[in-house]
Enzyme design. Structure first.
Site, mmCIF file in Angstrom:
data_model
loop_
_atom_site.group_PDB
_atom_site.id
_atom_site.type_symbol
_atom_site.label_atom_id
_atom_site.label_comp_id
_atom_site.label_asym_id
_atom_site.label_seq_id
_atom_site.Cartn_x
_atom_site.Cartn_y
_atom_site.Cartn_z
ATOM 1 N N GLY A 54 0.861 -1.177 0.000
ATOM 2 C CA GLY A 54 0.000 0.000 0.000
ATOM 3 C C GLY A 54 0.900 1.230 0.000
ATOM 4 N N ALA A 55 0.587 2.181 -0.882
ATOM 5 C CA ALA A 55 1.514 3.282 -1.129
ATOM 6 C C ALA A 55 1.911 4.065 0.136
ATOM 7 C CB ALA A 55 0.914 4.204 -2.191
ATOM 8 N N ARG A 90 10.309 -1.273 -4.582
ATOM 9 C CA ARG A 90 9.110 -1.398 -5.432
ATOM 10 C C ARG A 90 9.036 -0.149 -6.323
ATOM 11 N NH1 ARG A 90 3.631 -3.437 -3.002
ATOM 12 N NH2 ARG A 90 3.354 -4.007 -5.189
ATOM 13 N N ASP A 242 -1.567 4.333 -6.302
ATOM 14 C CA ASP A 242 -0.143 4.266 -5.958
ATOM 15 C C ASP A 242 0.636 5.456 -6.485
ATOM 16 O OD1 ASP A 242 -1.091 1.347 -5.794
ATOM 17 O OD2 ASP A 242 0.837 1.427 -4.755
ATOM 18 N N LYS A 253 -3.847 -0.664 -8.485
ATOM 19 C CA LYS A 253 -3.792 -2.122 -8.645
ATOM 20 C C LYS A 253 -4.433 -2.577 -9.950
ATOM 21 C CE LYS A 253 -2.123 -4.419 -6.490
ATOM 22 N NZ LYS A 253 -0.728 -4.859 -6.774
HETATM 23 O O1 MRU Z 1 0.570 -4.137 -4.486
HETATM 24 P P1 MRU Z 1 -0.034 -3.401 -3.332
HETATM 25 O O2 MRU Z 1 -0.825 -4.264 -2.416
HETATM 26 O O3 MRU Z 1 0.992 -2.555 -2.610
HETATM 27 O O4 MRU Z 1 -1.056 -2.395 -4.021
HETATM 28 C C1 MRU Z 1 -1.799 -1.525 -3.219
HETATM 29 C C2 MRU Z 1 -2.788 -0.735 -4.001
HETATM 30 O O5 MRU Z 1 -2.927 -0.886 -5.191
HETATM 31 C C3 MRU Z 1 -3.559 0.295 -3.240
HETATM 32 O O6 MRU Z 1 -4.803 0.512 -3.859
HETATM 33 C C4 MRU Z 1 -2.783 1.615 -3.248
HETATM 34 O O7 MRU Z 1 -1.489 1.442 -2.767
HETATM 35 C C5 MRU Z 1 -3.466 2.649 -2.466
HETATM 36 S S1 MRU Z 1 -3.201 2.374 -0.744
HETATM 37 C C6 MRU Z 1 -4.031 3.455 0.201
#
Ligand code: MRU
Length: 367
Positions: A54-55, A90, A242, A253
Site C-alpha cells: 500500500g503506497a 518497489r 499508488d 492495482k
Molecule cells: O501491491 P499493493 O498491495 O501494494 O497495491 C496496493 C494498491 O494498489 C492500493 O490501492 C494503493 O497502494 C493505495 S493504498 C491506500
C-alpha cells in the site's frame, strides 16, 4: 483501527532502542503477527516481499528504514547506501521516493551525530501526518456517501478494488476511510470487495479489516463488478492509488481501469482517494510515464490458502508449464474519474483540479 477491539497502527517504534514493528500482511487473514525490523535490510525486505504494502505504508516503512540505516551507520556513505537499498524495493508507489527524498534532504546537511534523532522524529511525523491526512480523506468522502444515502437508499453500496484500507496506510486508509466514517456515523453502508487477483488483497485484507470493524461487505470475483453495476447494485466506486499524475491520471492495482470503464458505461460515480504525497508532480502523462511493476508469474499460477485441517499452504492452479505474466498495476485515465478525494477536499481529476487544491506544488516538477 480495531482488531478484536484493540487499536492498531500498521507500523510503530518498538522495544525502546529504535527497532520498528510491523504487521506481517503476508500472513493475513489467517494469522495476525508482528515482525520486528532491526536493520535497513529488514525494512527493504519487508517492502519488497510485501509484508507491508500500500503506497502510504510503503512510504512510512521506507522512512523508518532510513532511521534503521543511520542508527547503524550515520556517515554520508551510510545514508546513501540506506537510500539506495530502499529505493529499489518497489517501482510504482511514488510515496516511496517522496519519503526517501524527504529523509535524505533533511539528514544530509546534518552532522552524523545529529542524524539518528532527526530521522526518528521525522519518521514519526510522517506516520502521524498520514493518519491525519487519511482521517481528513474520510471526512471529505463521508459527504459523498451521506449524499447517496440522502437520496433515499436503504443502504449505500460502495465497490472497492485491492486494499486501500488502514492496512495500506498507517491508519484509517484512503478509499476505506469514508466507509469507516460513514459506518461510524450510523449510515448503512455495504462494500463490494473485489478479491483482487493475483495476491487477493481484497478477499484477504480488505474483507478482514472491514469484518474487524463490523462493516457489512461481500467478496466478489474481480470480473463481477460490471454485472453489479449494470443491475444498479453499486452506488459508487472508491479505490486508492499508488501514483497520481499531475494531470489526474491514476495508477492503481491491476484491474482498476476495467472497473472505471464499467462505471463510466453505467453512470456509476468513480472516485479515487489519495493523500498529497501520492501525487507525482513530475509526471503529466500517467499512461506513458508511470513504471508498472511486473511481479513473479508464480503469483498467478499458484495460490495460498488455508486447508480444512487449518494448515496454510500454497497450491498450483494453472496448467503445468504455461507461462504467466503478472502486471501489478494499471493506469486509469483522468477522463474516467469522477473526482479525487484528498485530505484537502475533492478535486476534479485534472491538472486544474489538482492545482486548485495544491497551488504550492502545481508546476513544481518535484514529488
Ligand atoms: O501491491 P499493493 O498491495 O501494494 O497495491 C496496493 C494498491 O494498489 C492500493 O490501492 C494503493 O497502494 C493505495 S493504498 C491506500
Amino acid at each position: 483501527m480495531l482488531v478484536d477491539g484493540r487499536h492498531y497502527r500498521t507500523i510503530w517504534p518498538a522495544g525502546g532502542g529504535g527497532d520498528v514493528d510491523i504487521i506481517d500482511q503476508t500472513l493475513l487473514p489467517h494469522e495476525l503477527a508482528t515482525v520486528r525490523l532491526k536493520s535497513v535490510a529488514d525494512a527493504a525486505r519487508a517492502i519488497a516481499d510485501m509484508l507491508v504494502r500500500g503506497a502510504p505504508l510503503i512510504g512510512a516503512t521506507a522512512a523508518y528504514g532510513m532511521c534503521l540505516g543511520v542508527r547503524a551507520d550515520a556517515s554520508d556513505d551510510g545514508l546513501r547506501s540506506a537510500y539506495d537499498a530502499l529505493i529499489r524495493t518497489r517501482p510504482t508507489a511514488v510515496n516511496l521516493r517522496w519519503a526517501l527524498d524527504g529523509m535524505r534532504d533533511l539528514l544530509a546537511p546534518l552532522s552524523p551525530g545529529e542524524r539518528a534523532e532527526a530521522a526518528y522524529a521525522r519518521a514519526a511525523e510522517i506516520c502521524d501526518q498520514d493518519v491525519e491526512m487519511c482521517s481528513a480523506i474520510g471526512d471529505h468522502g463521508l459527504g459523498l456517501i451521506r449524499a447517496a444515502w440522502d437520496e433515499g437508499r436503504e443502504t449505500v453500496n460502495v465497490l472497492t478494488h485491492c486494499n486501500a484500507g488502514w492496512l495500506a496506510t498507517v491508519d484509517w486508509g484512503t478509499a476505506l476511510a469514508p466507509v469507516y466514517k460513514a459506518h461510524d456515523a450510523g449510515i448503512p453502508v455495504h462494500v463490494w470487495v473485489d478479491e483482487t487477483r493475483p495476491r487477493n488483497q481484497g478477499s484477504g485484507l480488505t474483507a478482514w479489516e472491514l469484518g474487524q470493524h463490523g462493516v457489512p461487505h461481500t467478496i466478489i470475483v474481480d470480473s463481477a463488478g460490471g454485472h453489479l453495476m449494470q443491475h444498479g447494485r453499486v452506488d459508487l466506486c472508491i479505490t486508492g492509488t499508488d501514483r497520481t499524475a499531475a494531470s489526474g491520471d491514476v495508477c492503481n492495482k491491476i484491474g482498476t481501469y476495467l472497473k472505471a470503464l464499467a462505471a463510466h458505461d453505467n453512470g456509476v460515480p468513480f472516485y479515487v482517494a489519495l493523500p498529497g504525497p501520492t501525487i507525482d508532480w513530475t509526471i503529466s502523462d500517467g499512461l506513458g510515464e508511470i513504471p508498472i511493476e511486473e511481479r513473479d508469474g508464480a503469483e498467478v499460477t499458484e495460490i495460498r490458502g488455508r486447508t480444512a485441517s487449518g494448515e496454510v499452504t500454497v497450491v498450483s492452479i494453472a496448467a503445468p508449464g504455461s507461462p504467466a505474466a503478472n502486471y501489478a498495476f494499471d493506469v486509469t485515465p483522468a477522463r474516467l474519474i469522477t473526482g479525487l478525494i484528498t485530505e484537502r477536499g475533492i478535486a476534479e481529476a485534472s491538472a486544474e483540479g489538482l492545482a486548485g487544491l495544491y497551488p504550492e506544488r502545481a508546476g513544481s516538477g518535484n514529488a
